[in-house]
Structure formats: structure tokens, C-alpha cells
Design a protein around this motif. Structure first.
Motif, short mmCIF file in Angstrom:
data_model
loop_
_atom_site.label_atom_id
_atom_site.label_comp_id
_atom_site.label_asym_id
_atom_site.label_seq_id
_atom_site.Cartn_x
_atom_site.Cartn_y
_atom_site.Cartn_z
N UNK A 129 0.85 -1.18 0.00
CA UNK A 129 0.00 0.00 0.00
C UNK A 129 0.89 1.24 0.00
N UNK A 130 0.48 2.24 -0.79
CA UNK A 130 1.12 3.55 -0.71
C UNK A 130 0.20 4.48 0.06
N UNK A 131 0.67 4.92 1.22
CA UNK A 131 -0.18 5.79 2.05
C UNK A 131 -0.02 7.23 1.59
N UNK A 132 -1.13 7.95 1.61
CA UNK A 132 -1.07 9.37 1.30
C UNK A 132 -2.22 10.07 2.00
N UNK A 133 -2.01 11.35 2.30
CA UNK A 133 -3.08 12.11 2.92
C UNK A 133 -3.62 13.15 1.96
N UNK A 134 -3.26 13.04 0.68
CA UNK A 134 -3.70 14.03 -0.30
C UNK A 134 -5.16 13.82 -0.64
N UNK A 135 -5.76 14.81 -1.29
CA UNK A 135 -7.12 14.71 -1.78
C UNK A 135 -7.10 14.70 -3.30
N UNK A 136 -8.06 14.05 -3.93
CA UNK A 136 -8.05 13.98 -5.39
C UNK A 136 -8.24 15.36 -6.02
N UNK A 137 -7.44 15.61 -7.05
CA UNK A 137 -7.48 16.90 -7.69
C UNK A 137 -7.25 16.70 -9.19
#
Lengths: 362, 174
Positions: free
Chosen positions: A284-292
Motif C-alpha cells: 500500500x502507498x499511504x497518502x493524505x492528499x485529496x483527489x485533484x
């Protein structure tokens, strides 16, 4: 010029798995015109995905678009969300996604073949194919934890790891399945009664397939070499694991059966290569970004090209999600290929298209 | 052997997809296949509502398939049992609240057995169908009892006619 009769098939019919309505205009038992009505199961998933669910939940919702190719939907959505998040997933996750997609393709193709046999009136072959199909369901259960609706792909990677003993189990079961596949190929290829029903019925020529924009095994049986696995390399490395294009020229029900059987052979080879060369990495690649931004993804589902478009606006909820399912592209070809056939073989032709209307109607 | 015992031994199944994802439908098909082999209970998949005893419904009811579902249910002869297969047929599931979905099957037709799961496992479907068999037997018994009640002779001598009473009262008043 004989008198014309209109025969309705559906919405509920023994030869149909799901509500689908065909209105055949027949003349001396020959179909001269067909009207299709495919939107009985429209549920409004796209709208709900853009309003009710957060973008990480949507991968579980789009799996419920279709039970047969749910892994294709979840994977395609996960890929499009990863494009919006601008993350790269680990290589092991890519390989595991390919593994489950190929296992799913085996079970879907065998289901379609058994359905063709049943609708052609060959009940024993239906039973045989369904019996041989169970191994793929057991393997999917061993890998994902559920027989259908796997929810295997999530945004950023996959949900479960493949244990080494499960990999060995898959190889063992595939080895057991090989003689059974050869037996099935023998029956579908050479059985005389089945060939009477299947050869030369529901023909779609290469020109018509090109003109009507047909995808998937339906197009490959007509001689059109369209397969997303052959075209894209950026998201899933198909050629690395030994993908091979398979086409036929006849374009009838028999050719579609043979295409599906040969594709099962290719899928088995792909699965073996995937398990042998499974790379070690995180899942898994963790990220806290939001789709843009906007992104599109194409993926080869068991029925053909699946297309996803998504648009994000830096919030938890997507702004737009568009799903174009393979059967939607095939409807024009399906209606066209009925013309000139006898009404009695319509059921087998419908089954050979392998229509998936819950994908189409969403 | 009369007709009733045949019906008890071999209930026929009608399957309708009211807008589901196909998942439960392929599991029903897998039930008919040799591994789970639902035919050992005498069941067979039929396409005609007028010959069937058990209705297997899958999927949340969409606005368009609602009328077909009620129509199919109305065409089935009594006694009949309805099984809702899967989470979305029982409650609406993940599709609950979507604009073209109505929710569970039980809003439109009476459901006897609810089978849970997404997707439903073949073992669960077989369990539900076997439960439905007991319900079907019970319903058949109730139906036959009510027919017997109707056949009892009505004692007409004890019944009073309202018009007769009025006639008798009239002369007293005048």
C-alpha cells in the motif's frame, strides 16, 4: 414477403440472467429487425459516488456495479483515483491486481461458455463447465476471502497479501485444471450437435465490428485485434508477464467460444508467470492528499474495454465519476448480429455476447 | 401419489433480478451446478411464473423493474414463497438511497425468507431454500384447511333475513 411477427424476449426469461428486453421482428422464423432495451437495472451509482460516498469508499461501491467483473471495476477506480492523487503504487500490488483480474477472467469466461451451452440446449455441457469452473471460485476465495465481490483493490494498493502456500495452491489447481480445459476445448471445438447450433450463427463481420465499435472477445472473434492489455503499459505491466493477443476470423458463436477458451489458456500462463515472478515490496502507498484534477483509465475487463473518468476538487467527495462499461459499446453490434438468424438460435446468440447489463446501466 | 406430494417433493424455482449486480445470480447458477447441486432437493430453475413455487429475488428494486416484479409475483399460483437473496434484496444494501432504487423487496411483495450476505454464498442460498420448503409445506396445509372450512354446509334455517324482520315489525308500528 411473408407476414411479420414481433416476439418479445424478457425482461424476465429463462435464458437471461438479468433483466434485458429484446423485441425481435421475425419473418418466416428469421429475424429481420431487433430492438434492445437494456436499462432495467439503472440504479444511479455515478450520482451516489459523487455525493454520498467519500473517495476512498467509492472503490467498494463501484465493485457493486457488477458482480462478474467487480475486480475490474474496483481496480479501474483505484487506478483513476491514484492518478488524481498523483501516487505510484508498489509493484507487488500491481502484480496481485493482475493475478485477481486474470482469475476473475477465467471464472467469467467459463460462466459465459456454460451459459452458451445451456442456451444451445446442451444441458450436460453446462453442468460440466460449471463443475470445472468451481476451482476458480475456490481460488478467488483463497486469495481474496470471498467468492464474489472481492474488494481486493483499494485506493493506493491492495487489501490482502498473497501467502506463499496460497500461491502454491493456485499453481497446483491450475495444473489439475489443464486436462479439464483440454477436454472442454475438445467438446466445444468438435461436438457435432453443438456445432449445428453454433457455427455460422450470429455472425458479425470484421467491417461491421470496426464500424459499430465493438470491443472485447466479441470483437476479437470477428478478427479485430483490440485489447487494452496490448495497448497500455503504464498502469499494469501486462507484456512483462507474457500477454498474447488472440483473434479469430469467423465472428460467429463458435468463434466466440473458441476465443474465450483460448483466452483462458493465456490467463493461466499469465497467472503462472505472475506467481513465479512476484516481486517483494509493500502492498500500500499511504497518502493524505485529496483527489485533484481530471484523469481517465482504460482496463481490459472480461467483456472488453472498461473506461473510467474522474474529476476531483480537493475535497473528500469526487466532483464527477463516469463509467463506460464494455457491454455499452457492444449493444449496437449485438443488435446488428441478430439479423438473418433463426429465432430458435437467438438464446444462444444472446449468451455468446456475454452481456453484462448491470455494468451497462450502472 | 397425488399432485400435492409431487409439489412437496419438487418445488420449482423462479429467479428474477430486480436490479442487482449479478453476483447473487451467478451464485444461484452455481447452486444448480454439480458442486452444490440444488436439484437433489428436486428443485429446478424454470422461466415460467405460472409453474413455479419459489421466487428468488436478487438486487435492490429499481423503479423500472418494480412493476415487473409485482407482475411476476401476481402470476405465480398459491401457495408461493419468496426468498430475497443478498443484502440489497433484503434491505437495499449499498444501493439504499440512490435515486433510482426503491430499497428492499419487502416493500412491494411479502418476503418469507431473508438470505444475507454480499455476495450470498451458495451454502446460504441452499439453507434459505430449505427453510422455504418448510414454509411452503405450512402454507399448503393452511390453504387446504381453509378450503375444507368453506365446504361445510351452512345451516340456512337459523339465519334471519333482514327484510323478513322488517316485514314483521311493520304491522306492529302501523
Amino acid at each position: 414477403m411473408g407476414r411479420q411477427y414481433e416476439i418479445p424476449v424478457g425482461a424476465q426469461h429463462i435464458s437471461l440472467l438479468e433483466p434485458l428486453h429484446f423485441k425481435f421482428t421475425t419473418e418466416n422464423e428469421r429475424i429481420v429487425r431487433t430492438d434492445a432495451n437494456v436499462y432495467y437495472v439503472h440504479r444511479g451509482i455515478e450520482q451516489a459516488c459523487c455525493s454520498k460516498f467519500k473517495f476512498r469508499q467509492v472503490s467498494f461501491v463501484v465493485g457493486r456495479v457488477c458482480g462478474l467483473c467487480s475486480i475490474s471495476h474496483t481496480t479501474a477506480y483505484s487506478q483513476v483515483a491514484e492518478k488524481l492523487l498523483k501516487i505510484e503504487i508498489p509493484k507487488r500490488a500491481k502484480y496481485l491486481r493482475m493475478l485477481v483480474i486474470e482469475l476473475d477472467r477465467i471464472h467469467s469466461h467459463l460462466l459465459c461458455l456454460s451459459h452458451v451451452a445451456e442456451n444451445s440446449g446442451f444441458e450436460a455441457l453446462f453442468m460440466k463447465t460449471m463443475q470445472y469452473r468451481e476451482f476458480s471460485m475456490e481460488l478467488l476465495e483463497a486469495v481474496c476471502g470471498n467468492r464474489i465481490q472481492y474488494d481486493f483493490s483499494i485506493v493506493g494498493g491492495v487489501a490482502r497479501d498473497l501467502k506463499p502456500e496460497t500461491g502454491q495452491l493456485i499453481l497446483q489447481r491450475l495444473k489439475n485444471f489443464m486436462p479439464q480445459l483440454e477436454e472442454l476445448v475438445g467438446i466445444y471445438q468438435h461436438n457435432w450437435t453443438l456445432s449445428l447450433k453454433n457455427k455460422g450463427t450470429g455472425v458479425l463481420t470484421r467491417e461491421d465490428a470496426m464500424r459499430l465499435n465493438v470491443v472485447g472477445p466479441f470483437a476479437r472473434a470477428a478478427g479485430l485485434a483490440v485489447d487494452v492489455r496490448n495497448e497500455t503499459e503504464d498502469l499494469l505491466p501486462w507484456k512483462e508477464v507474457g500477454f498474447e493477443m488472440i483473434t479469430d476470423t469467423a465472428g460467429d458463436v463458435h468463434a466466440r467460444n473458441m476465443i474465450r477458451l483460448r483466452e483462458i489458456g493465456v490467463s493461466i500462463r499469465l497467472i503462472r508467470n505472475i506467481i513465479d515472478g512476484l516481486p517483494e515490496s509493500a502492498l500500500l502507498t499511504e497518502t493524505k492528499a485529496f483527489p485533484d484534477g481530471e484523469a481517465t483509465v482504460r482496463l481490459e475487463a472480461p467483456r472488453g474495454e472498461l473506461f473510467y473518468y474522474a474529476k476531483g476538487n480537493k475535497t473528500q467527495v469526487l466532483e464527477r465519476l463516469k463509467i463506460k462499461a464494455p457491454t455499452f459499446s457492444n449493444v449496437a453490434g449485438m443488435v446488428h448480429a441478430f439479423t438473418g438468424n433463426e429465432y430458435g438460435s437467438a438464446a444462444a446468440i444472446i449468451a455468446s455476447y456475454d452481456p453484462c447489463l448491470s455494468c451497462t446501466a450502472r | 401419489m397425488n399432485l400435492a406430494s409431487y409439489r412437496k417433493k419438487s418445488p420449482w424455482i423462479l429467479h428474477y433480478n430486480a436490479g442487482g449486480c449479478n453476483g447473487c445470480d451467478i451464485e444461484i447458477l452455481a447452486c444448480l451446478a454439480p458442486k452444490y447441486d440444488i436439484e437433489r432437493f428436486g428443485m429446478i430453475n424454470t422461466g415460467n411464473p405460472k409453474q413455479s413455487d419459489i421466487l428468488l429475488v436478487t438486487g435492490p428494486v429499481t423503479k423500472r423493474s418494480r412493476e415487473r416484479l409485482v407482475e411476476i409475483y401476481a402470476q405465480m399460483p398459491e401457495p408461493k414463497v419468496v426468498i430475497s437473496c443478498g443484502a440489497c434484496a433484503s434491505t437495499g444494501g449499498v444501493f439504499r438511497g440512490m435515486y433510482n432504487c426503491e430499497g428492499g423487496v419487502d416493500q412491494f411483495i411479502p418476503v418469507d425468507v431473508y438470505v444475507c450476505g454480499c455476495g450470498t454464498r451458495p451454502e446460504q442460498i441452499i439453507d434459505g431454500v430449505v427453510q422455504a420448503l418448510a414454509i411452503l409445506e405450512k402454507k399448503t396445509k393452511e390453504l387446504e384447511e381453509s378450503v375444507k372450512l368453506k365446504r361445510e354446509a351452512v345451516k340456512e334455517g337459523h339465519q334471519l333475513n333482514r327484510r323478513h324482520i322488517a316485514d314483521e315489525i311493520k304491522p306492529v308500528l302501523s
